[in-house]
Design an enzyme around this catalytic site. Structure first.
Site, PDB file in Angstrom:
ATOM      1  N   GLY A  46       2.314  -8.221  26.402  1.00 22.39           N
ATOM      2  CA  GLY A  46       3.001  -8.614  25.184  1.00 22.39           C
ATOM      3  C   GLY A  46       4.003  -7.555  24.778  1.00 22.39           C
ATOM      4  N   LYS A  66       0.927 -12.189  20.109  1.00 21.47           N
ATOM      5  CA  LYS A  66       0.703 -12.813  18.823  1.00 21.47           C
ATOM      6  C   LYS A  66      -0.710 -13.395  18.759  1.00 21.47           C
ATOM      7  CE  LYS A  66       4.804 -12.317  16.900  1.00 21.47           C
ATOM      8  NZ  LYS A  66       4.995 -11.560  15.638  1.00 21.47           N
ATOM      9  N   ASN A 125      -2.265  -8.029  14.858  1.00 20.66           N
ATOM     10  CA  ASN A 125      -2.541  -8.357  13.467  1.00 20.66           C
ATOM     11  C   ASN A 125      -3.788  -9.222  13.377  1.00 20.66           C
ATOM     12  OD1 ASN A 125      -0.412  -7.028  12.140  1.00 20.66           O
ATOM     13  ND2 ASN A 125       1.006  -8.690  12.589  1.00 20.66           N
ATOM     14  N   LYS A 165      -5.815  -3.220   6.767  1.00 19.99           N
ATOM     15  CA  LYS A 165      -4.459  -3.571   7.173  1.00 19.99           C
ATOM     16  C   LYS A 165      -4.173  -5.044   6.912  1.00 19.99           C
ATOM     17  CE  LYS A 165      -1.159  -3.717  10.892  1.00 19.99           C
ATOM     18  NZ  LYS A 165      -0.941  -3.866  12.333  1.00 19.99           N
ATOM     19  N   ASN A 197      -1.089  -6.707   4.934  1.00 18.72           N
ATOM     20  CA  ASN A 197      -0.252  -7.756   5.515  1.00 18.72           C
ATOM     21  C   ASN A 197      -0.236  -9.009   4.656  1.00 18.72           C
ATOM     22  OD1 ASN A 197       0.594  -6.320   7.760  1.00 18.72           O
ATOM     23  ND2 ASN A 197      -1.076  -7.022   9.061  1.00 18.72           N
ATOM     24  N   ASN A 202       3.499  -9.839   4.059  1.00 17.21           N
ATOM     25  CA  ASN A 202       4.131 -10.611   5.126  1.00 17.21           C
ATOM     26  C   ASN A 202       4.744 -11.922   4.659  1.00 17.21           C
ATOM     27  OD1 ASN A 202       3.039  -8.556   6.829  1.00 17.21           O
ATOM     28  ND2 ASN A 202       3.054 -10.014   8.503  1.00 17.21           N
ATOM     29  N   SER A 210       6.707  -8.705   9.988  1.00 19.00           N
ATOM     30  CA  SER A 210       6.781  -9.413  11.266  1.00 19.00           C
ATOM     31  C   SER A 210       6.908 -10.914  11.037  1.00 19.00           C
ATOM     32  CB  SER A 210       5.547  -9.105  12.117  1.00 19.00           C
ATOM     33  OG  SER A 210       4.353  -9.486  11.441  1.00 19.00           O
ATOM     34  N   GLU A 217       2.286 -15.753  12.479  1.00 19.45           N
ATOM     35  CA  GLU A 217       0.844 -15.501  12.572  1.00 19.45           C
ATOM     36  C   GLU A 217       0.156 -15.790  11.243  1.00 19.45           C
ATOM     37  OE1 GLU A 217      -0.073 -11.998  15.573  1.00 19.45           O
ATOM     38  OE2 GLU A 217       1.415 -11.337  14.104  1.00 19.45           O
TER      39      GLU A 217
END
Length: 306
Positions: free
Chosen positions: A7, A76, A102, A178, A182, A186, A248, A260
């Site tokens: 990836g 992903k 993630n 995290k 996110n 995000n 992202s 995601e």
């Protein structure tokens, strides 16, 4: 130590490039446009205000993981099982796999299809692909990884490449921490296409982030996760330390790629439903991001038709 990066997006190229620059044999496995660029010109890295070209092999084939002692798994979240099945026949029995992804459920999902232990890693870095075979570093770069039999060697190799790595039995707690960050940034960054610094300056955004974090903490705590007591200040402080970064998810939406979101705010919504904990703000964000995904896909289809 032979390394394969499964990836080769911005995360994979950044860490793979640093390890290769430090002298390790690294193979990048990714999409054709990046593979061709790296094969022809090497990986172009913007790091610390300088540009470096790092030559290394690159391929689109899953068998690129063959003979690797260490695999950095950076795909992903929605592709975890499918890509895991592709690489499984080519993995060494004693390979160490690090999940630099993630979300919080990727190590478990990947282990189920590769039949090997997968080490969870919380990644704290801001990167982006500036073009084919061109990665740009925008902030931080440290890792928190779970324990593995090769701890000492992995930490030493990353340290030699300039990457701080902390080994912790609480790596899953770090992944949840995290995830909460996110979830706060995000979707909002994606829907507004704003970088973090400008995003938090918008009226009402901080209040929404506080609601998001409260829902996430409630779900995490009920799931047996230990959440840092300073999680909210840490979330809000990210807008200062990564002011120019877009999420992202924002990058995916702007490029017409699937996001995601189901493995970010979406997992909080699903676990909340299982535990009987309301998550209305996270649910709205998931719905809006998926609606934009559909709209952009339809627009792209109409454009290609004409």
């Amino acid at each position: 130590m032979k390394v394969a990066v499964m990836g080769a997006g911005s995360i994979g190229c950044y860490y793979g490039g640093l390890l290769a620059r430090a002298g390790l044999p690294v193979t990048l496995i990714g999409r054709r446009q990046h593979v061709d660029a790296v094969t022809e010109r090497g990986l172009l890295m913007d790091v610390g205000g300088e540009q470096h070209r790092v030559p290394m092999p690159a391929t689109t084939e899953a068998r690129g993981v063959a003979d690797a002692d260490l695999v950095l798994f950076c795909v992903k979240s929605g592709d975890t099982e499918a890509v895991g099945r592709e690489i499984a026949p080519h993995l060494r029995p004693d390979v160490t796999i690090l999940s630099l992804q993630n979300g919080v459920d990727n190590p478990e999902r990947l282990e189920a299809v590769v039949s090997r232990t997968v080490v969870p890693v919380a990644v704290y870095v801001a990167t982006e692909m500036a073009g084919p075979g061109h990665v740009r570093h925008k902030g931080r770069g440290d890792l928190v990884m779970g324990p593995s039999p090769r701890d000492a060697e992995i930490v030493a190799r990353f340290a030699a490449a300039g990457v701080p790595v902390q080994v912790s039995d609480q790596a899953m707690d770090a992944l949840w921490g995290k995830l909460i960050v996110n979830c706060a940034y995000n979707a909002l960054s994606a829907l507004t296409q704003l970088p973090y610094g400008r995003l938090l300056q918008m009226a009402g955004v901080e209040a929404v982030m506080r609601d998001i974090v409260a829902e996430c903490v409630a779900v995490a705590t009920a799931s047996g996760v230990s959440v840092a007591p300073d999680i909210l200040p840490a979330v809000l402080g990210l807008a200062r330390s990564m002011a120019t970064q877009k999420s992202s998810t924002a990058q995916d939406l702007s490029r017409g790629k699937p996001t995601e979101i189901d493995h970010l705010n979406g997992i909080v919504v699903r676990k909340g439903a299982e535990l009987g904990i309301p998550t209305p703000v996270n649910r709205v964000l998931v719905t809006l991001v998926k609606a934009v995904e559909v709209a952009r896909a339809e627009d792209a289809g109409m454009a290609s038709a004409t």
